[in-house]
Write a protein that holds these residues in place. Structure first.
Motif, PDB file in Angstrom:
ATOM      1  N   GLU A  19       0.828  -1.205   0.000  1.00 10.56           N
ATOM      2  CA  GLU A  19       0.000   0.000   0.000  1.00 10.56           C
ATOM      3  C   GLU A  19       0.867   1.263   0.000  1.00 10.56           C
ATOM      4  OE1 GLU A  19      -3.622   2.073   2.575  1.00 10.56           O
ATOM      5  OE2 GLU A  19      -2.344   0.548   3.489  1.00 10.56           O
ATOM      6  N   ALA A  20       0.478   2.222  -0.820  1.00 11.69           N
ATOM      7  CA  ALA A  20       1.160   3.522  -0.868  1.00 11.69           C
ATOM      8  C   ALA A  20       0.090   4.602  -0.956  1.00 11.69           C
ATOM      9  CB  ALA A  20       2.092   3.598  -2.078  1.00 11.69           C
ATOM     10  N   LYS A  21       0.222   5.639  -0.170  1.00 11.71           N
ATOM     11  CA  LYS A  21      -0.812   6.671  -0.089  1.00 11.71           C
ATOM     12  C   LYS A  21      -1.072   7.358  -1.419  1.00 11.71           C
ATOM     13  CE  LYS A  21      -0.192   7.753   4.825  1.00 11.71           C
ATOM     14  NZ  LYS A  21       0.141   8.798   5.825  1.00 11.71           N
ATOM     15  N   SER A  22      -0.022   7.537  -2.221  1.00 13.03           N
ATOM     16  CA  SER A  22      -0.198   8.286  -3.468  1.00 13.03           C
ATOM     17  C   SER A  22      -0.489   7.390  -4.669  1.00 13.03           C
ATOM     18  CB  SER A  22       1.060   9.114  -3.759  1.00 13.03           C
ATOM     19  OG  SER A  22       2.181   8.259  -3.940  1.00 13.03           O
ATOM     20  N   LEU A  23      -0.563   6.058  -4.450  1.00 10.37           N
ATOM     21  CA  LEU A  23      -0.709   5.132  -5.570  1.00 10.37           C
ATOM     22  C   LEU A  23      -1.882   4.181  -5.373  1.00 10.37           C
ATOM     23  CD1 LEU A  23       3.056   4.144  -6.011  1.00 10.37           C
ATOM     24  CD2 LEU A  23       1.799   5.905  -7.270  1.00 10.37           C
ATOM     25  N   GLN A  24      -2.468   3.790  -6.497  1.00  7.57           N
ATOM     26  CA  GLN A  24      -3.503   2.765  -6.513  1.00  7.57           C
ATOM     27  C   GLN A  24      -2.871   1.491  -7.076  1.00  7.57           C
ATOM     28  OE1 GLN A  24      -6.444   4.662  -9.033  1.00  7.57           O
ATOM     29  NE2 GLN A  24      -7.676   5.272  -7.263  1.00  7.57           N
ATOM     30  N   ARG A  25      -2.943   0.398  -6.322  1.00 11.84           N
ATOM     31  CA  ARG A  25      -2.302  -0.836  -6.737  1.00 11.84           C
ATOM     32  C   ARG A  25      -3.303  -1.986  -6.682  1.00 11.84           C
ATOM     33  NH1 ARG A  25       3.531   0.264  -3.638  1.00 11.84           N
ATOM     34  NH2 ARG A  25       4.479   1.254  -5.466  1.00 11.84           N
ATOM     35  N   SER A  26      -3.308  -2.788  -7.735  1.00  9.50           N
ATOM     36  CA  SER A  26      -4.252  -3.900  -7.788  1.00  9.50           C
ATOM     37  C   SER A  26      -3.619  -5.111  -8.463  1.00  9.50           C
ATOM     38  CB  SER A  26      -5.517  -3.499  -8.556  1.00  9.50           C
ATOM     39  OG  SER A  26      -5.218  -3.241  -9.918  1.00  9.50           O
ATOM     40  N   LEU A  27      -4.182  -6.280  -8.151  1.00 11.69           N
ATOM     41  CA  LEU A  27      -3.739  -7.541  -8.725  1.00 11.69           C
ATOM     42  C   LEU A  27      -4.955  -8.289  -9.245  1.00 11.69           C
ATOM     43  CD1 LEU A  27      -1.976  -7.849  -5.497  1.00 11.69           C
ATOM     44  CD2 LEU A  27      -0.558  -8.541  -7.415  1.00 11.69           C
ATOM     45  N   SER A  28      -4.812  -8.895 -10.407  1.00 13.66           N
ATOM     46  CA  SER A  28      -5.876  -9.758 -10.925  1.00 13.66           C
ATOM     47  C   SER A  28      -5.231 -10.982 -11.571  1.00 13.66           C
ATOM     48  CB  SER A  28      -6.758  -9.013 -11.942  1.00 13.66           C
ATOM     49  OG  SER A  28      -5.996  -8.572 -13.050  1.00 13.66           O
ATOM     50  N   PHE A  29      -5.803 -12.147 -11.299  1.00 12.79           N
ATOM     51  CA  PHE A  29      -5.245 -13.407 -11.785  1.00 12.79           C
ATOM     52  C   PHE A  29      -6.306 -14.222 -12.504  1.00 12.79           C
ATOM     53  CE2 PHE A  29      -2.300 -12.190  -8.489  1.00 12.79           C
ATOM     54  CZ  PHE A  29      -1.067 -12.683  -8.914  1.00 12.79           C
ATOM     55  N   ARG A  30      -5.830 -15.088 -13.391  1.00 10.95           N
ATOM     56  CA  ARG A  30      -6.714 -16.028 -14.075  1.00 10.95           C
ATOM     57  C   ARG A  30      -5.909 -17.283 -14.423  1.00 10.95           C
ATOM     58  NH1 ARG A  30      -6.029 -16.550 -19.532  1.00 10.95           N
ATOM     59  NH2 ARG A  30      -4.617 -15.080 -20.552  1.00 10.95           N
ATOM     60  N   PRO A  31      -6.562 -18.452 -14.484  1.00 11.22           N
ATOM     61  CA  PRO A  31      -5.860 -19.655 -14.915  1.00 11.22           C
ATOM     62  C   PRO A  31      -5.431 -19.517 -16.376  1.00 11.22           C
ATOM     63  CG  PRO A  31      -7.878 -20.222 -13.761  1.00 11.22           C
ATOM     64  CD  PRO A  31      -7.936 -18.739 -14.033  1.00 11.22           C
ATOM     65  N   ALA A  32      -4.257 -20.040 -16.704  1.00  9.37           N
ATOM     66  CA  ALA A  32      -3.745 -19.972 -18.074  1.00  9.37           C
ATOM     67  C   ALA A  32      -2.842 -21.170 -18.311  1.00  9.37           C
ATOM     68  CB  ALA A  32      -2.976 -18.665 -18.294  1.00  9.37           C
ATOM     69  N   GLY A  33      -2.578 -21.472 -19.573  1.00  5.84           N
ATOM     70  CA  GLY A  33      -1.637 -22.544 -19.891  1.00  5.84           C
ATOM     71  C   GLY A  33      -2.308 -23.883 -20.106  1.00  5.84           C
ATOM     72  N   LYS A  34      -1.483 -24.900 -20.381  1.00  8.08           N
ATOM     73  CA  LYS A  34      -1.959 -26.236 -20.689  1.00  8.08           C
ATOM     74  C   LYS A  34      -2.500 -26.947 -19.450  1.00  8.08           C
ATOM     75  CE  LYS A  34       1.054 -27.321 -24.627  1.00  8.08           C
ATOM     76  NZ  LYS A  34       0.046 -27.884 -25.536  1.00  8.08           N
ATOM     77  N   GLU A  35      -3.436 -27.858 -19.667  1.00  9.39           N
ATOM     78  CA  GLU A  35      -3.934 -28.681 -18.576  1.00  9.39           C
ATOM     79  C   GLU A  35      -2.849 -29.679 -18.193  1.00  9.39           C
ATOM     80  OE1 GLU A  35      -7.425 -31.966 -17.775  1.00  9.39           O
ATOM     81  OE2 GLU A  35      -7.820 -30.335 -19.186  1.00  9.39           O
TER      82      GLU A  35
END
Length: 320
Positions: A210-226
């Motif tokens: 967390e940083a007061k002057s910044l907005q930070r986010s993470l998003s994930f999804r499954p990818a790649g071969k089974e």
């Protein structure tokens, strides 16, 4: 009954991969590595080459020793397995309690085997009191991972595939969802996962960005071969997930800007120099090994490289 893929055949596949991978690393040859790698692992290798090129460095060739082959019987209706796994030691860490876990797959019986995913697991217990394992990241994090449970296998070493693999691999989507949040609102506790080094501690680690002057986010999804889902001795399953993550960093207002750390991978992939950025977006490749217990109990994430994920790409908008 023996599997249609023999130990000697799997060993030849693995030895070829080890030799070609080391030679490719030494030469920085991106075409050669594509003959023995595919899927997310190839994407990671190519990204690593781009990073070395940006930094003016060279990759260090790695040899793998003491392989243990995890070869399943063919799935019902198939004449041969389309995937197998290998536990091994890197040559410089043969006495380490962790093992490298490679997955090899092919598209058809006559197709070429390629390594498509690599991770690590703790295969031997840590001594008491436990000695933490360091991992690379923005800051050093000391981890105490859980030992990989025993696999279901016969006296010849043949492993069993999970009969509930479709349901088992759903844990990858749940793990991706769990790691998707805006900093610092990540929730360490989840009904789907045990608390641990790669769940609650990882969420708390990201919340610490967390940083007061910044907005930070993470998003994930499954990818790649089974990948093959292996059955555990207790009736659970061992699932390896390959995820694609997107990390976004943005000034909260037009007057706020981002400055990358000197010498960091992000700085190098953005072209170097002490520039200011209005926003930065990184695409990561994350591999996680998950124990899915029988009976619907919360899953345990045995390992994940999210603390120091491979950066597949980095792009930024300069601040003006």
């Amino acid at each position: 009954m023996a599997p249609a893929l023999s130990q000697s055949e799997a060993q030849k596949v693995f030895e070829r991969y080890v030799q070609e991978n080391a030679a490719s690393d030494a030469k920085g040859d991106t075409e050669a590595i594509a003959t023995v790698e595919g899927g997310r692992l190839l994407e990671e290798s190519l990204a690593s080459r781009r990073l070395h090129q940006a930094k003016g460095t060279k990759d260090t060739p790695v040899q793998y020793t003491k392989p243990v082959f995890l070869i399943p019987r063919p799935a019902k209706g198939a004449t041969a397995p389309q995937g197998f796994a290998v536990l091994s030691k890197s040559d410089a860490q043969e006495n380490n309690r962790t093992s490298v876990l490679h997955y090899f797959t092919r598209d058809k019986d006559s197709g070429d085997w390629k390594a498509v995913a690599a991770s690590w697991v703790l295969t031997e217990p840590l001594p008491e009191p436990s000695e933490p394992t360091p991992t690379s990241s923005r800051e050093i994090v000391m981890l105490r991972p859980k030992v990989m449970p025993s696999l279901a296998q016969d006296s010849s070493g043949v492993v069993e595939l999970s009969t509930t693999s479709t349901a088992d691999t759903g844990v990858c989507g749940r793990y991706a969802e769990y790691l998707t949040f805006t900093v610092p609102t990540g929730k360490p506790d989840s009904p789907n996962f045990e608390r641990g080094e790669f769940t609650s501690k990882l969420v708390e680690f990201f919340n610490g960005w967390e940083a007061k002057s910044l907005q930070r986010s993470l998003s994930f999804r499954p990818a790649g071969k089974e990948l093959p889902v292996l059955r555990l001795k207790d009736g659970g399953s061992l699932v390896t997930c390959t995820l694609e993550g997107t990390y976004r960093d943005k000034g909260r207002t037009s007057a706020d800007w981002i400055e990358t750390n000197v010498g960091s991978d992000t700085e190098a992939l953005l072209g170097g120099g002490t520039r200011k950025w209005a926003s930065i977006e990184e695409v990561w490749s994350v591999t996680a090994v998950v124990e899915v217990p029988p009976g619907g109990s919360p899953a345990a994430v045995l390992s994940a490289n999210a603390y120091g994920a491979t950066k597949l790409s980095v792009k930024g908008v300069e601040w003006k």
